[in-house]
Design a protein around this motif. Structure first.
Motif: not given
Length: 357
Positions: A66-69, A132-138, A142-146
């Protein structure tokens, strides 16, 4: 009982279990004349990770990597199973978990390096297995998007789970990969009651927004399921059928559930929240929870830690299976294609230059 911080789930910030000293708040009798407590602010700290892919050998989670940004989660879900992990950082699984976040700024580069290794074998990677990979600061980082962009370049199969409508921003990537059998998504919806959601998951997207995310992902071509997790007997279990029906109408094609888990610090944090937020049913809820765990708050055994056991757990399972069939969510889940994984040509050239040097 501690006063609830605005927009936060936990009611306290007990010291992590690895700390040599324990701090505990108490009422000194001067509350009426004390100055107002300052609002709790979220801090974000870069984490210089050496690797980005985490491996596990758990037999009941459905993936081995798994990956957790991000570490910590601003959504503040009171029942979150990831809370105890914050103790490894010397922080509290309570309010610290919701307000002291970490992120991995080099996630995409690390992932490229790991995927390009000669011995790497492409297998299903799950994004968001911890927080959750979609924290408000994402929205800005854009760490998850990258990470998604790298996986798309490598044709690497992935699944992703969230409670945030922000996932719909990445429908272009997830839709394209989904149509090629390389991606699937799961949106967690624990209730359709906005008031309960605000109390239990104070900074997650509203239930309506999560249904919107399902619809947008499905329209883009990404297979998407709904997670009714956790099922909390006596609190949200009566909504099981309604949530699955709404998700199916929005475009979900599969569903899963997990019965409430209360390991380590979560049991105290959840009880504290329950007695404050739902005092009229706190005793009943905890009684039913224990009935699914052999009389205890939690049973960690692999064979039934996700679903529980006993009559209450069996009834939940029976209702879930019936709802799957009723709403057309019982079809086979499309398998992710692992055969198309490849290292892009430009990455191979970079590696050749590195080897030559």
């Amino acid at each position: 009982m501690a006063e609830a911080a605005k927009g936060r789930g936990a009611r306290s910030n007990a010291t992590g279990r690895y700390e040599p000293e324990t701090l505990e708040a108490f009422d000194d009798g001067w509350t009426g004349e004390d100055a107002e407590v300052a609002p709790l602010r979220t801090t974000l700290t870069p984490e210089r990770a050496r690797t980005i892919i985490t491996r596990n050998s758990s037999p009941d989670v459905g993936f081995d990597r798994s990956i957790n940004p991000y570490r910590g989660c601003e959504h503040g879900c009171i029942y979150c199973y990831a809370r105890p992990a914050h103790a490894f950082m010397g922080l509290s699984p309570g309010l610290d978990f919701e307000s002291r976040l970490f992120w991995k700024p080099g996630a995409a580069g690390l992932l490229e390096q790991e995927l390009a290794r000669p011995r790497y074998v492409g297998r299903h990677i799950h994004i968001g297995g911890n927080t959750d990979p979609y924290q408000p600061v994402e929205r800005e980082l854009k760490a998850t998007r990258s990470v998604l962009e790298v996986l798309q370049r490598f044709n690497h199969p992935l699944s992703i789970i969230t409670k945030s409508v922000l996932i719909a921003r990445d429908a272009d990537i997830l839709g394209a990969m989904g149509r090629e059998g390389l991606a699937s998504a799961l949106v967690s919806i624990t209730t359709l009651d906005r008031k309960l959601a605000r109390a239990m998951e104070p900074r997650a997207s509203t239930p309506a927004k999560r249904l919107e995310a399902i619809s947008r992902l499905a329209d883009a071509g990404c297979p998407v399921g709904v997670g009714f997790a956790p099922v909390i007997p006596g609190l949200n279990d009566h909504e099981l059928e309604a949530v699955l029906e709404a998700a199916a109408k929005a475009g979900a094609t599969s569903a899963m559930y997990v019965t409430l888990r209360l390991p380590l610090e979560i049991k105290d944090l959840f009880r504290e929240w329950l007695e404050d937020a739902r005092p009229d049913r706190a005793a009943r809820v905890m009684s039913l929870v224990r009935q699914t765990r052999g009389g205890r708050d939690y049973d960690p055994e692999w064979s039934h830690r996700m679903k529980g056991e006993g009559p209450v757990a069996e009834l939940i399972g029976t209702r879930f299976r019936a709802a799957l069939k009723r709403y057309g969510l019982d079809g086979p889940r499309p398998a992710l294609d692992t055969s198309r994984f490849r290292v892009p040509a430009d990455m191979k050239k970079q590696l050749d230059l590195f080897d030559a040097a």
